[in-house]
Write a protein that holds these residues in place. Structure first.
Motif, short mmCIF file in Angstrom:
data_model
loop_
_atom_site.label_atom_id
_atom_site.label_comp_id
_atom_site.label_asym_id
_atom_site.label_seq_id
_atom_site.Cartn_x
_atom_site.Cartn_y
_atom_site.Cartn_z
N PRO A 9 45.75 37.59 47.07
CA PRO A 9 46.02 36.74 48.22
C PRO A 9 44.75 36.24 48.90
O PRO A 9 44.66 35.07 49.29
N GLY A 61 41.58 35.91 47.60
CA GLY A 61 40.83 35.00 46.75
C GLY A 61 41.50 33.64 46.62
O GLY A 61 40.84 32.59 46.67
N GLY A 101 47.33 36.71 41.37
CA GLY A 101 48.32 37.35 42.25
C GLY A 101 47.78 38.61 42.90
O GLY A 101 48.31 39.08 43.90
N VAL A 105 33.85 41.37 36.41
CA VAL A 105 32.48 41.30 36.92
C VAL A 105 31.95 42.74 36.94
O VAL A 105 32.41 43.56 37.73
N THR A 146 37.84 41.62 46.33
CA THR A 146 38.09 42.55 45.21
C THR A 146 39.20 43.56 45.45
O THR A 146 39.50 44.36 44.57
N ASP A 188 41.45 43.29 51.32
CA ASP A 188 41.38 44.75 51.27
C ASP A 188 40.02 45.26 50.79
O ASP A 188 39.67 46.41 51.01
N LYS A 214 32.69 49.00 36.50
CA LYS A 214 33.85 49.56 35.78
C LYS A 214 33.41 49.74 34.32
O LYS A 214 32.49 49.04 33.88
C1 LIG Z 1 47.98 49.29 42.78
C2 LIG Z 1 48.30 48.68 44.11
C3 LIG Z 1 49.60 48.26 44.39
C4 LIG Z 1 49.91 47.68 45.62
N1 LIG Z 1 51.18 47.31 45.88
C5 LIG Z 1 51.51 46.82 47.08
C6 LIG Z 1 52.86 46.45 47.39
O1 LIG Z 1 53.74 46.56 46.56
N2 LIG Z 1 53.12 46.00 48.64
C7 LIG Z 1 52.13 45.86 49.58
O2 LIG Z 1 52.43 45.43 50.71
N3 LIG Z 1 50.87 46.16 49.31
C8 LIG Z 1 50.53 46.65 48.09
N4 LIG Z 1 49.24 46.99 47.84
C9 LIG Z 1 48.22 46.61 48.81
C10 LIG Z 1 48.03 45.11 48.59
O3 LIG Z 1 47.82 44.92 47.23
C11 LIG Z 1 46.89 44.52 49.28
O4 LIG Z 1 47.02 44.69 50.66
C12 LIG Z 1 46.69 43.04 48.97
O5 LIG Z 1 47.00 42.74 47.65
C13 LIG Z 1 45.26 42.70 49.27
O6 LIG Z 1 44.94 41.43 48.76
P1 LIG Z 1 43.47 41.14 48.26
O7 LIG Z 1 43.45 39.72 47.84
O8 LIG Z 1 42.49 41.60 49.27
O9 LIG Z 1 43.24 42.10 47.01
P2 LIG Z 1 44.07 42.27 45.67
O10 LIG Z 1 45.42 41.72 45.76
O11 LIG Z 1 43.92 43.69 45.31
O12 LIG Z 1 43.26 41.38 44.62
C14 LIG Z 1 41.97 41.74 44.20
C15 LIG Z 1 41.74 41.13 42.85
O13 LIG Z 1 40.37 41.32 42.52
C16 LIG Z 1 40.27 41.61 41.15
N5 LIG Z 1 39.02 42.36 40.96
C17 LIG Z 1 38.62 43.47 41.62
N6 LIG Z 1 37.41 43.86 41.17
C18 LIG Z 1 37.07 42.99 40.20
C19 LIG Z 1 35.92 42.89 39.36
N7 LIG Z 1 34.91 43.73 39.42
N8 LIG Z 1 35.90 41.87 38.45
C20 LIG Z 1 36.94 40.98 38.36
N9 LIG Z 1 38.04 41.05 39.14
C21 LIG Z 1 38.09 42.03 40.05
C22 LIG Z 1 41.52 42.42 40.83
O14 LIG Z 1 41.87 42.30 39.47
C23 LIG Z 1 42.56 41.79 41.76
O15 LIG Z 1 43.33 40.82 41.11
C24 LIG Z 1 48.90 47.55 46.61
C25 LIG Z 1 47.60 47.96 46.32
C26 LIG Z 1 47.29 48.53 45.10
C27 LIG Z 1 45.88 48.98 44.83
#
Ligand SMILES: Cc1cc2nc3c(=O)[nH]c(=O)nc-3n(C[C@H](O)[C@H](O)[C@H](O)COP(=O)(O)OP(=O)(O)OC[C@H]3O[C@@H](n4cnc5c(N)ncnc54)[C@H](O)[C@@H]3O)c2cc1C
Length: 461
Positions: free
Chosen positions: A13, A15, A39, A87, A115, A302, A444
């Protein structure tokens, strides 16, 4: 204006909304994500060809999931999206990216790190037995692959995900043997006034609990694990509640103690870190817009601080506007202020959530000496405590040098938080005082060949 090459790491979300804001102002960012489809974690998409409807996959969040997926689909012609791209290193404004077994260098002038987070786990006897998963891992199995980790599953730990994933498993047809919460009912009661700020979130949490109860799933609070039963595979879990000990039969256990930000790339970028007491975690210092201490590097979602998916969308967009501001590009300053106000409100709700599901800070003290903490290097809690006794070590990197904790394949991603907790208890300091593990590439695991080639090229150039 010199050429701007923005790169976003993470297509969750945060990104996706960051990319959208940059594209709206005519920039063409590179988006890198190790996942095969966009996603992120919450809106993770199943492999192409899987046919589960979004309502089934994402429940109450299906409309938001759909909106993020559609936003990404609309962006595709205007961004350089590289799925399946890990990355694994960052050095001198260049990312090392592994895609299809080949590592390439991706330079950037501006970098948005979105991330996300991962599960936080602490060890206990038997935690490495086959059949024990992290809570998030168990959800990934269900959401991504459409399979359960077992036929009769126990869910343990704390945080909103605990009840959500148990509910998702039960709805999908698995038998949920018990939900064991390390927080107490009194914690959740005390957090109620704060949670009333987010009635929708509160209602969903109460619904999951009520649904599980109505379907005969035992819910217990104030629990601590004693040991996993079974050698070849989990056959049960023994746990303590108050002065009494119980055993529940199961063939799989999913556990997790809330989430921990993925901050390794920010660390390699040279960002300053500070201890976030609310998240019990070290996180990159940032301003309200997501600017880190390093010019041109932004953190959002996050990966900056645990805030949930809605906040991640806001923070991603805000970080992108900060980037536009910094390059003197047209941007919507009023929108930026509105985003900051909404993020501040979200932060107050997070504080209430942490109060409802506090980290069990007595857990680490009770980890038996012969329990492995660092599974890559097989370092036990006893070895860590012995090193503290023998050398008076009070800092995590010192302990790493002495015992090899956090030096293996995962580079402390799994064991770093646990090692810090064990050290803090052993030397009588706070987790903030014992510091954080210095991050090293690869962030990683990657094939050894990739790292060797990379080094050879750098030496010869
Ligand atoms: C396993 C898991 C399940 C979850 N399920 C839920 C749920 O069902 N309901 C809910 O409310 N919240 C859930 N959460 C919390 C929720 O995912 C987050 O609050 C939300 O998705 C945050 O969005 P974001 O864009 O910050 O990060 P994320 O959605 O986590 O996206 C981060 C992205 O960065 C990518 N990434 C990370 N490091 C690297 C790297 N080094 N190189 C390339 N790509 C990279 C990952 O593949 C990922 O797609 C979950 C969290 C986790 C860890």
């Amino acid at each position: 204006m010199s050429m701007v090459m923005p790169v976003i790491v993470g297509a969750g979300p945060a990104g996706v909304r960051a990319a959208e804001a940059l594209v709206a102002q005519g920039l063409r960012p590179v988006i890198l994500d190790e996942a095969p489809r966009a996603g992120g974690q919450i809106y993770r998409q199943p492999p192409q060809g899987f046919q589960r409807p979004k309502q089934e996959l994402y429940g109450f969040e299906h409309r938001k999931a759909d909106a993020v997926h559609r936003a990404m689909a609309a962006l595709l012609p205007q961004v350089d999206y590289r799925p399946g791209s890990l990355v694994w290193n960052l050095e001198g404004k260049t990312l090392d990216v592994l895609q299809d077994g080949v590592s390439t260098a991706v330079p950037y002038t501006h970098l948005i790190l979105a991330t996300g987070a991962t599960d936080r786990v602490l060890p206990f006897p038997g935690w490495l037995t086959p059949g024990v998963y992290t809570l998030g891992g168990s959800q990934v199995a269900l959401k991504y692959q459409g399979c359960a980790i077992g036929a009769r599953v126990v869910f343990m730990g704390t945080g909103p995900l605990l009840y959500l994933v148990a509910y998702q498993y039960a709805k999908a047809g698995a038998q949920v043997a018990a939900v064991l919460d390390t927080s107490r009912f009194a914690d959740r009661w005390a957090a109620l006034p704060g949670m009333l700020r987010a009635p929708g979130l509160l209602a969903k949490g109460l619904y999951y609990m009520a649904w599980l109860r109505a379907h005969g799933v035992p819910l217990h609070s104030g629990v601590r694990p004693v040991a996993v039963q079974g050698k070849e595979r989990v056959t049960g879990l023994t746990y303590r509640q108050g002065a009494r000990t119980y055993t529940v039969d199961c063939d799989a256990l999913a556990y997790g103690l809330a989430l921990r930000s993925e901050t390794q790339l920010a660390s390699l970028a040279g960002c300053e870190f500070e201890y976030n007491t609310r998240d019990r975690n070290w996180a990159p210092c940032r301003d309200a817009a997501g600017r880190s201490s390093v010019p041109g590097v932004y953190v959002a979602g996050d990966g900056a601080a645990i805030g949930g998916a809605d906040a991640a969308e806001l923070a991603g967009e805000r970080a992108a506007i900060a980037l536009l501001e910094d390059i003197n590009h047209p941007h919507d300053a009023q929108r930026a202020r509105g985003l900051e106000a909404r993020l501040a409100a979200n932060s107050r709700v997070r504080a209430a959530l942490e109060r409802a599901f506090p980290f069990p800070d007595d857990w680490a003290q009770g980890i038996a000496d012969d329990t492995v903490v660092c599974r890559c290097e097989e370092v036990t809690a006893g070895t860590l405590r012995q090193a503290v006794n023998d050398t008076a070590a009070q800092e995590l990197n010192r302990l790493k040098a002495l015992t090899r904790v956090g030096m293996g394949r995962c580079q402390g991603r799994m064991c770093g938080a646990a090692a810090a907790e064990v050290l803090a208890h052993a030397c009588g300091r706070s987790p903030a005082e014992v510091g954080r593990l210095r991050n090293q590439p690869p962030v990683k695991p990657v094939p050894v060949r990739v790292v060797c080639l990379e080094r050879r090229e750098k030496v010869s150039s």
